[in-house]
Design an enzyme around this catalytic site. Structure first.
Site, mmCIF file in Angstrom:
data_model
loop_
_atom_site.group_PDB
_atom_site.id
_atom_site.type_symbol
_atom_site.label_atom_id
_atom_site.label_comp_id
_atom_site.label_asym_id
_atom_site.label_seq_id
_atom_site.Cartn_x
_atom_site.Cartn_y
_atom_site.Cartn_z
ATOM 1 N N GLU A 1 76.987 -41.860 -14.482
ATOM 2 C CA GLU A 1 78.125 -42.643 -14.996
ATOM 3 C C GLU A 1 77.889 -44.138 -14.826
ATOM 4 O OE1 GLU A 1 80.576 -41.377 -16.692
ATOM 5 O OE2 GLU A 1 79.979 -39.299 -16.362
ATOM 6 N N THR B 1 72.202 -38.388 -22.122
ATOM 7 C CA THR B 1 71.001 -38.929 -21.483
ATOM 8 C C THR B 1 69.723 -38.288 -22.037
ATOM 9 O OG1 THR B 1 72.299 -39.279 -19.503
ATOM 10 C CG2 THR B 1 69.927 -39.256 -19.220
ATOM 11 N N GLY C 1 74.337 -31.236 -17.480
ATOM 12 C CA GLY C 1 74.670 -30.041 -16.705
ATOM 13 C C GLY C 1 75.044 -28.889 -17.620
#
Lengths: 660, 660
Positions: free
Chosen positions: B421, B139, B178
């Protein structure tokens, strides 16, 4: 200025300033509000680091600092009009709560309303000068909306002319009052009054809880902060446990009820006096619902006008996400709702002020209806706004989840409105009680007045229908016809609830069980009633709008609001015979047309809410649309980036590598 | 043990352990899961202060510490089965996320799946031993679900046999991965590959981002934490900006696509290979939806069984709030939904494992349907669970707002599933694409297989209906009939969407505009399809349940789930001619009966989810029901109570008093 958002503004068909004046209640009010905002925003004493970068304790401290500054400055500038104080305070705390809110909003007003002149002399000036900092301690750990269940006791001891205050159980510990944990040195405590061996129910007592010189808790007092919450980090919601705390007889607020030195009790004149205050507070909450949706839709719509994503046509640039029909379907009905609720809040405050005069004359005739209606409207609007904020947040994709969007903060600040000042389901049932009572009166042929008078018409209509089975079908292009349909839907659901209750009464052991066993239907009836009121008030507001362009865009929003509600509740409208099955697809088609009609005005419509960037504090909702640069700046300033390497690397990760 | 909750357990009609075994997939699995949980919970290395009392940085640090401990212990105990690792990890982080999640869940698996044997040799063991700590950076700030829009470039330079990695714009900065901010020293970066002057689309590259000795960012790398979020305090979601960062040619993952030393590009075999992984991840998310609702309803239902409030009958003690019909109407459908979604997740994982064998044989025939279905089910279940958590929280009144309830934490941890997702609306539209394609095939008389085969039947039925206009009406007491009704509702809404699309195609400039202009209908069709699948799978699961008492209670829940959905979407069922208007009131009545039937088993039904107190971390959801004492304890330990007088008093309030 981001060229996308600039183009949006150029394409609007109306002047947003004119709409802002309508929202504020006049051009002069807008001017003054902006003046106050500019005053606060340019004031170096109110600058602070982004609260999202602070710990809970730092956020509380910053809020105390700003609240203290605010008190000084309000006096310095001589701002004393309640509305202006509200604007100033909103701006200081950026629309969020502060630790002195209950001192200003509950402690001082309660003194004014319920203290005797002598008590006012003793307490008011010290409270005004913040020597006494007070809060209002009603809710207990085990007792919320049902206040008769409160357990705290105040037992009068005539031998010393004192009340002995006690928290007899764990569940009786006062819990939740804002400012109670660390800030206040006094509390107005609601307690069951015992004197001469009899309990006389709830009364209010002024209890000193912390030393006025050292701020330490007084003997017999256990006081503290109730711990971290979803939001409200700025507020020290607190607990208070009292063990044989003695206060002078004069600390009971005695304007209405009295305890004489010997313990003789005089009850207050039976009273709907508190109804007025409740109506006022609920009208403020309806206003909060509108503001929460206005802010959230401002952020989501501005961001959607500068965010490009995916492709509509292959090979062409990614479109603004505001061009997606699904995005419009999420956001535009909420935009319309923000306007609708604003007008509802305005109406409630105006009605309250109009009948305040009557109330002061002892004429309470309009109050019960307004009181009953205000309960439902508080619940209706807060539930809708609560879920609507989250729709706005999620419509911003991942970035809505970052605190830089401000949307998480809007949500956690707003969501308690569904619970406080009367839990929403209980509120809905209060309105239902009034509706069922009115329905029964109408069934008996009594003529109703006010907003429930439609229950008379419905009664007549039902009788007429048994003759002609032709139902009234709505004209989906006509707002007046839609208002009528909402009215008849409400009438139908009130009837369903009343009949359900009747049926249960025939088979239940008690009226209370019957009520409980009908409560799903009763809540639905209230919901439909409130929905009708909102549609009706939105439609009525249009008549007041002079400017043609503004009138046109507001009419479109009102139609969107009404039709969207029909689509969401199509089963009800079908059931009531107000809509035919073939009409359902016309409703869908019409909704799509209206979304396309709103599209070019969407940014201007949120601009009209007139939230300056400092009030929104949202990278996504910036007026200039320059989102990405500022998101990067914001992130780099955040606390975890103060060091290049976080200490946990040296403490845990590096040592681990050598062990594996 | 609180006597109220004890009585609830005594009154249950079934043995909750038997139901737990069904949820876990067998008694042995339950035994082992409990064993692992006990192991973690009793381990002093995993004790910690309540995270709600810590700052963001402390929460991150505690999570790093526990993650590091976990890696050590998994090896020490030889736990290697993926399901057992999952259970262990869940327990360590109490169901929340951790900073090494992407290292374990994305970096290592991607190496295994997409690296050549030589690359595996270079990278896998260092990564296994946490010398390399990796994340997966896809992303970007300006690009999420639509991954073709990613802007990061990897340009091959044959003169040095290196790729030159660049973030050419602000919106191309990698954002959100993350573990990227502070934890990782490597990232698998998705970038547009340029070689010999041509762009070949997205490929994956291993990019070192921090020094393996000092952990400082490498030259050309700008990396950091993206700042505070709604939740996920434990995770350093990060940003990554690359300026001419050179990596060796061997750092492109080359198992499928290849770049030769001279820059010649070989494309990968066209592939649905990633479909399998996506199905698996989505089945896990459906499981998360179930777990989130299971935890939330456990907390709300246990608390509702010990909380007393208001009065049903005057003079009698305040009833348990679980006795209120409105409370049951909020909570029991969500309880049923938690079970429904659990079985859907189970089905998806089983189907995935069943067809994984086929996939390995190169047989992809079942995959497109499962892939398309999984997109919609991910969206359907996460949306329902997301709003359901909040309903549970607000059903706990004010205390639901305190972090001691754990409900705010469950919400903020869960809500990103609606976005990550694959953003939910986009996911719904993916499923819709498959449905419309299938509808068109059915219209042409093609025979469909699998779960969409009902579109054939519907086609036949529609033709039959033109002969006989008598619609099929549902038997609301029969689950099989309800499954049938959901199927026909889905068929109807797929038809509506397909026709809407057809109509738009006739008037639109392009198929893409037509798609966009039908997208509200398309989402509705997907939603109805998913709802049908959920009802169908829940009903199908009942056949597997042997124990009579458990079968009975689960059947009641399935009926509740199905009927509640009918009531919520009554317009659809009326529109499709599956329900008559008089039946609507029977549905309401039947729902009330079912709520009363679930009532005595409600606590046992949440007990069967088998969350130990340590996993729930909720004062309200305690197994023993002793809520109030522990709430008081919890509050007293909270940070603002570490001093009696907060420093802000001396700094701001005391000085203010003398100035006023």
């Amino acid at each position: 200025m981001n060229p996308d958002i600039q183009r949006e503004r150029e394409n609007a068909t109306f002047n947003p300033d004119l709409l802002t004046y309508i929202l504020d209640g006049g051009q002069e009010k807008t001017r003054r509000r902006r003046e106050i905002e500019a005053m606060v925003i340019s004031d170096p004493d109110f600058q602070q680091e982004d609260p999202n970068f602070l710990s809970r304790s730092e956020r509380y401290e910053a809020a105390v600092r700003k609240s203290a500054q605010m008190i000084m400055k309000l006096r310095e500038y001589g701002i004393s009009d309640p509305e202006e104080i509200y604007n100033y305070k909103s701006c200081v705390h950026r629309g969020g709560p502060g630790p002195l809110d209950l001192h200003l909003g509950m402690f001082l007003p309660t003194l004014l309303n319920q203290a005797t002149p002598e008590q006012q002399e003793t307490f008011f000036m010290p409270a005004w000068n913040l020597e006494i900092i007070g809060t209002y301690a009603q809710t207990e750990m085990g007792h919320g909306t049902f206040i008769r269940g409160l357990e705290t006791t105040a037992t009068y001891d005539p031998s010393t002319q004192e009340f002995v205050m006690n928290s007899p159980t764990i569940s009786s510990i006062k819990w939740w009052p804002g400012g109670l944990g660390k800030t206040s040195n006094h509390a107005i405590v609601l307690a069951q009054l015992y004197t001469q061996g009899t309990c006389h129910g709830l009364h209010a007592f002024i209890v000193p809880i912390r030393s006025m010189s050292t701020h330490k808790p007084l003997p017999g007092i256990t006081v503290g902060d109730i711990g971290p919450k979803f939001g409200f980090d700025e507020v020290d919601n607190g607990y208070l446990k009292m063990d044989n705390v003695r206060i002078p007889r004069d600390n009971m607020l005695m304007k209405y009820a009295k305890v004489e030195p010997d313990g003789t009790y005089h009850k207050p004149p039976s009273s709907k006096l508190t109804y007025g205050t409740m109506v006022f507070i609920r009208s403020m909450i309806v206003g909060e619902s509108s503001r929460a949706l206005a802010k959230s839709s401002t952020i989501a719509i501005r961001y959607s006008s500068v965010r490009h994503q995916s492709e509509i046509r292959p090979g062409e640039p990614e479109p603004q996400i505001l061009d997606y029909q699904t995005q419009q379907y999420k956001l535009f009905p909420l935009l319309a709702t923000a306007y609708a609720f604003h007008f509802v809040g305005q109406y409630m405050r105006e009605t309250y002020h109009r009948i305040t005069g009557d109330i002061n004359q002892g004429d309470f005739s309009e109050l019960p209806e307004l009181h009953a209606l205000s309960a439902g409207l508080k619940a209706f609007t807060t539930w809708v706004a609560n879920s609507g904020i989250e729709v706005c947040r999620m419509s911003c994709g991942g970035h809505g989840y970052s605190h830089c969007s401000s949307l998480p903060d809007i949500y956690v600040t707003f969501t308690p409105t569904c619970t406080y000042e009367g839990e929403n389901t209980v509120m809905m049932l209060q309105t239902a009680r009034y509706l069922v009572k009115s329905y029964r009166q109408a069934s008996k042929g009594e003529q109703l007045t006010g907003i429930v008078s439609y229950l008379n018409e419905a009664q007549q209509r039902l009788q007429a229908q048994s003759v002609s089975s032709r139902p009234t079908v709505v004209n989906i292009n006509d707002l007046a016809s839609l208002v009528e349909a909402y009215k008849l839907r409400a009438a139908k659901l009130v009837e369903v609830a009343a009949k359900s209750l009747q049926g249960e009464l025939q088979k239940s052991k008690s009226p209370e069980d019957a009520w409980n066993n009908s409560s799903i239907d009763l809540v639905r009836a209230s919901d439909a009633h409130c929905h009708y009121v909102v549609v009706k008030l939105f439609a009525a507001k249009l008549a007041e709008v002079g400017d043609t362009a503004v009138h046109s865009v507001l009419s479109t929003l009102a139609l969107l609001y009404a039709l969207h509600g029909v689509a969401q509740n199509s089963g009800d409208f079908l059931q009531a015979g107000l809509l035919t099955i073939p009409q359902l697809s016309s409703v869908s088609q019409r909704l799509k047309d209206i979304l396309a009609q709103v599209r070019p005005n969407a940014v201007a419509l949120v601009d009209a809410f007139d939230y300056c960037d400092e009030m929104l504090n949202s990278v996504l909702g910036r007026y200039d649309g320059n989102v990405y640069e500022h998101m990067f700046d914001w992130a780099r300033k955040s606390p975890l980036n103060r060091t290049e390497v976080h200490q946990s690397y040296h403490k845990y990760l590096k040592p681990l590598q050598s062990k594996l």
